[in-house]
Design a protein around this motif. Sequence first.
Motif, PDB file in Angstrom:
ATOM      1  N   MET A   1      -8.153  -3.178  -5.640  1.00  0.00           N
ATOM      2  CA  MET A   1      -6.803  -3.423  -6.111  1.00  0.00           C
ATOM      3  C   MET A   1      -5.889  -3.770  -4.950  1.00  0.00           C
ATOM      4  N   CYS A   2      -4.988  -4.669  -5.208  1.00  0.00           N
ATOM      5  CA  CYS A   2      -4.040  -5.096  -4.200  1.00  0.00           C
ATOM      6  C   CYS A   2      -2.740  -4.327  -4.393  1.00  0.00           C
ATOM      7  N   ASP A   3      -2.344  -3.540  -3.402  1.00  0.00           N
ATOM      8  CA  ASP A   3      -1.104  -2.775  -3.546  1.00  0.00           C
ATOM      9  C   ASP A   3      -0.284  -2.772  -2.261  1.00  0.00           C
ATOM     10  N   GLU A   4      -0.537  -3.723  -1.368  1.00  0.00           N
ATOM     11  CA  GLU A   4       0.112  -3.716  -0.060  1.00  0.00           C
ATOM     12  C   GLU A   4       1.626  -3.879  -0.138  1.00  0.00           C
ATOM     13  N   LYS A   5       2.140  -4.496  -1.201  1.00  0.00           N
ATOM     14  CA  LYS A   5       3.573  -4.730  -1.313  1.00  0.00           C
ATOM     15  C   LYS A   5       4.231  -3.808  -2.335  1.00  0.00           C
ATOM     16  N   PHE A   6       3.462  -2.946  -2.932  1.00  0.00           N
ATOM     17  CA  PHE A   6       3.905  -2.008  -3.952  1.00  0.00           C
ATOM     18  C   PHE A   6       4.879  -0.987  -3.356  1.00  0.00           C
TER      19      PHE A   6
ATOM     20  N   ALA B   1       3.720   4.692 -14.356  1.00  0.00           N
ATOM     21  CA  ALA B   1       4.100   4.329 -12.990  1.00  0.00           C
ATOM     22  C   ALA B   1       3.185   5.021 -11.991  1.00  0.00           C
ATOM     23  N   PRO B   2       2.512   4.250 -11.187  1.00  0.00           N
ATOM     24  CA  PRO B   2       2.428   2.794 -11.174  1.00  0.00           C
ATOM     25  C   PRO B   2       1.565   2.295 -12.334  1.00  0.00           C
ATOM     26  N   ILE B   3       1.515   0.985 -12.480  1.00  0.00           N
ATOM     27  CA  ILE B   3       0.685   0.374 -13.516  1.00  0.00           C
ATOM     28  C   ILE B   3      -0.158  -0.730 -12.883  1.00  0.00           C
ATOM     29  N   ALA B   4      -1.419  -0.782 -13.282  1.00  0.00           N
ATOM     30  CA  ALA B   4      -2.331  -1.834 -12.819  1.00  0.00           C
ATOM     31  C   ALA B   4      -2.430  -2.898 -13.912  1.00  0.00           C
ATOM     32  N   ILE B   5      -2.255  -4.149 -13.533  1.00  0.00           N
ATOM     33  CA  ILE B   5      -2.353  -5.275 -14.461  1.00  0.00           C
ATOM     34  C   ILE B   5      -3.200  -6.354 -13.778  1.00  0.00           C
ATOM     35  N   THR B   6      -4.087  -6.951 -14.541  1.00  0.00           N
ATOM     36  CA  THR B   6      -4.933  -8.013 -14.009  1.00  0.00           C
ATOM     37  C   THR B   6      -4.259  -9.361 -14.227  1.00  0.00           C
ATOM     38  N   ILE B   7      -4.070 -10.093 -13.142  1.00  0.00           N
ATOM     39  CA  ILE B   7      -3.482 -11.433 -13.189  1.00  0.00           C
ATOM     40  C   ILE B   7      -4.430 -12.370 -12.456  1.00  0.00           C
TER      41      ILE B   7
ATOM     42  N   ASP C   1      -6.756  -7.496  -9.844  1.00  0.00           N
ATOM     43  CA  ASP C   1      -6.068  -6.277 -10.253  1.00  0.00           C
ATOM     44  C   ASP C   1      -4.920  -6.017  -9.297  1.00  0.00           C
ATOM     45  N   LEU C   2      -3.707  -5.991  -9.853  1.00  0.00           N
ATOM     46  CA  LEU C   2      -2.510  -5.792  -9.050  1.00  0.00           C
ATOM     47  C   LEU C   2      -1.798  -4.523  -9.492  1.00  0.00           C
ATOM     48  N   ILE C   3      -1.120  -3.891  -8.561  1.00  0.00           N
ATOM     49  CA  ILE C   3      -0.372  -2.671  -8.840  1.00  0.00           C
ATOM     50  C   ILE C   3       1.119  -3.013  -8.841  1.00  0.00           C
TER      51      ILE C   3
ATOM     52  N   LEU D   1       3.819 -12.304 -15.419  1.00  0.00           N
ATOM     53  CA  LEU D   1       4.094 -11.153 -16.289  1.00  0.00           C
ATOM     54  C   LEU D   1       4.915 -11.562 -17.506  1.00  0.00           C
ATOM     55  N   ILE D   2       5.869 -12.459 -17.325  1.00  0.00           N
ATOM     56  CA  ILE D   2       6.659 -12.971 -18.449  1.00  0.00           C
ATOM     57  C   ILE D   2       5.750 -13.706 -19.429  1.00  0.00           C
TER      58      ILE D   2
END
Length: 115
Positions: free
Chosen positions: A1-6, A27-33, A37-39, A67-68
């Motif tokens: 998971m990528c969370d470096e900017k979270f 919170a937090p939430i993981a969503i696949t884009i 997988d992003l946090i 996300l929109i």
Amino acid sequence: MCDEKFDRDISDAWHQAEQDLGIRVTAPIAITIEGQDLIFEAHVADFGGPAGTIALGQGTFQHHRALIQMGYFVSQLFPGYREYERELFIGTLDDWRWFGHAGEEPDWYTGKPWS
């Protein structure tokens, strides 16, 4: 998971809001884009739109369009949201508007927009 900017502090503040205001927050939430997988800082159910709001910090806002497209209302939150302040969070939630079941709004909810 990528969370470096979270932004962990924004996520923690939404946990406090959940407990104090009686709202549903992940919170937090993981969503696949696009297969990744992003946090993100928080998903606030029942506010902003039928799918809820994804609250983003400055470091995760670059994903707002995706996300929109996924059906979320998206809000970029600035550093002032790193600490829970009841009136700020209530004002924000009022501005986002209630999209949960009619009659189940929290007692504090007014639906009054910022402007």
